[in-house]
Design an enzyme around this catalytic site. Sequence first.
Site, mmCIF file in Angstrom:
data_model
loop_
_atom_site.group_PDB
_atom_site.id
_atom_site.type_symbol
_atom_site.label_atom_id
_atom_site.label_comp_id
_atom_site.label_asym_id
_atom_site.label_seq_id
_atom_site.Cartn_x
_atom_site.Cartn_y
_atom_site.Cartn_z
ATOM 1 N NE ARG A 242 -24.543 46.828 -24.478
ATOM 2 C CZ ARG A 242 -24.879 46.233 -25.618
ATOM 3 N NH1 ARG A 242 -24.281 45.117 -26.015
ATOM 4 N NH2 ARG A 242 -25.786 46.785 -26.421
ATOM 5 C CD GLU B 229 -29.200 38.842 -29.210
ATOM 6 O OE1 GLU B 229 -27.984 38.687 -29.329
ATOM 7 O OE2 GLU B 229 -29.894 38.220 -28.378
ATOM 8 C CE1 TYR C 299 -30.006 47.539 -27.795
ATOM 9 C CE2 TYR C 299 -29.715 47.096 -25.447
ATOM 10 C CZ TYR C 299 -29.390 47.814 -26.586
ATOM 11 O OH TYR C 299 -28.436 48.805 -26.523
ATOM 12 C CB THR D 81 -27.948 41.767 -33.911
ATOM 13 O OG1 THR D 81 -29.049 42.213 -33.115
ATOM 14 C CG2 THR D 81 -26.926 41.064 -33.031
ATOM 15 C CG HIS E 204 -23.620 46.357 -34.917
ATOM 16 N ND1 HIS E 204 -22.471 46.198 -34.183
ATOM 17 C CD2 HIS E 204 -24.649 46.267 -34.030
ATOM 18 C CE1 HIS E 204 -22.783 45.991 -32.911
ATOM 19 N NE2 HIS E 204 -24.110 46.025 -32.790
#
Length: 505
Positions: free
Chosen positions: A10, A140, A138, A173, A203
């Site tokens: 994903r 975000e 999630y 994010t 990330h």
Amino acid sequence: MIEILDTTLRDGEQTNGVAFSAHEKRSIARLLISELNVDRIEIASARVSEGEFESVKRILEWAAKTGFLNRLEVLGFIDDGISLRWIREAGCRVVNMLCKGSFKHVTEQLKKTPEQHIEDIAGQVGLARETGIDVNVYLEDWSEGMRDSPGYVYQLVDSLKSLPIHRFMLPDTLGVLNPEMTYVYCREMVVRYPELHFDFHAHNDYGLAAGNVYAAVRAGIKGIHVTVNGLGERAGNASLSSVIAVIHDQLKERTNVIENKINHVSKSVEMYSGIRVSPNQPVIGENVFTQCAGVHADGDNKNNLYCNSLIPERFGRTREYALGKTSGKANIRKNLEALGIDLNEESMRKVTERVIELGDKKEIVTQEDLPYIISDVLRYDMHENKIKILNYSLSLAQGLRPVATLKVEINGKDYEETATGDGQYDAFVRALRKIYKSLGRPFPMLMNYAVSIPPGGRTDAFVQTIITWRHEGVDFKTRGLDADQIEAAIKATVKMLNKIENQDK
């Protein structure tokens, strides 16, 4: 026990230029679950395309047959049930629902109040449960939310914590966190909501993803998101290989991941994605288990003085010892041991000098080159070979076919021939064939001819020519190494002739 969710299929597929086919997605899913044994995998985003829908169906059909259906998850959206219908029709049982984890995202992107967004989420959760789909959420932009609007984050979780939500997923994010911030924010969530299960999704924009994972686990987070080879948007996600090593070694925590399958899965994803792994990427990079300095190889011989807990065999790899200008006899001896070759001290000295000389010229020297270097330096094969090329002349002129004249010794007798060909090597082989035909000897068929040139196409480097031959129904390969491609091919041919001669006797 730390739970691992892999999102290669994903979030990893959001890497620029990466698009897995349905077959590749199913293959990667099987590798992640059946071989690597990650706890969960996120296989797609809902509503992307018809092709994505068919890919997801194929993966879920396999998972249903193998009993892994509850370990597969799909990203869904707050969209009046459209994502949920897509997910249900594909056959999935778990949705990772994308909610807004920062006040800025709610008010500026959705143009809604927090209360309106919470109401929408609750409606979607209820609808999911009615249709038999389990829900994770999630949050975000959670990292920015904790920095700029923690009150909103707490309001959101306070409102959702009593709903049938299995996991609250905390994504960085935009990759803005550092380990200190990660620890503080994650610890605040864990302490405030001890009854909830939290995942952390890193990330790597600042190269801090693995460090942030370390901090998150220390703070009490029980689930970590990763991708194989660190694939993902921008600088990518936390790399599975690094995260597993950090969790197992630095944090002394356990996961269900089978370490010795990591390299195999990494190579498979590298092939499917077309994204090359950096040679110095921890655990999976080509160079990370290669010792270059001779003093390191010497230390490894003396109770592994230059080894740490990252033993290559743990990850399905082996330690290598580079050959170049920093090589000492210890490096070379390690490579010779791997090849089953034993040399005396004088021979070792000569070979070491030659390897260092090549390293000074920036030529790449590999373990496979060593036998050829040894042969070149020590010349011992000249006395053992029953077939020797005594002399040859190759000519190339514009407008004329290349010509080869050669003189060869076969079992003590000299033979000479000349032939033309489509190229210099072709002319050389044709002349050889003439000699063998005159002696009534069969000459093997050339099946494949491959040339390996070091990266960058340097003209001063060795060229390795690998030729596949067929003799009496049996295929075999011989290799030649030289600075000149034709010379390398001739050496490979002489090796072939002697190999056949020794077998036939």
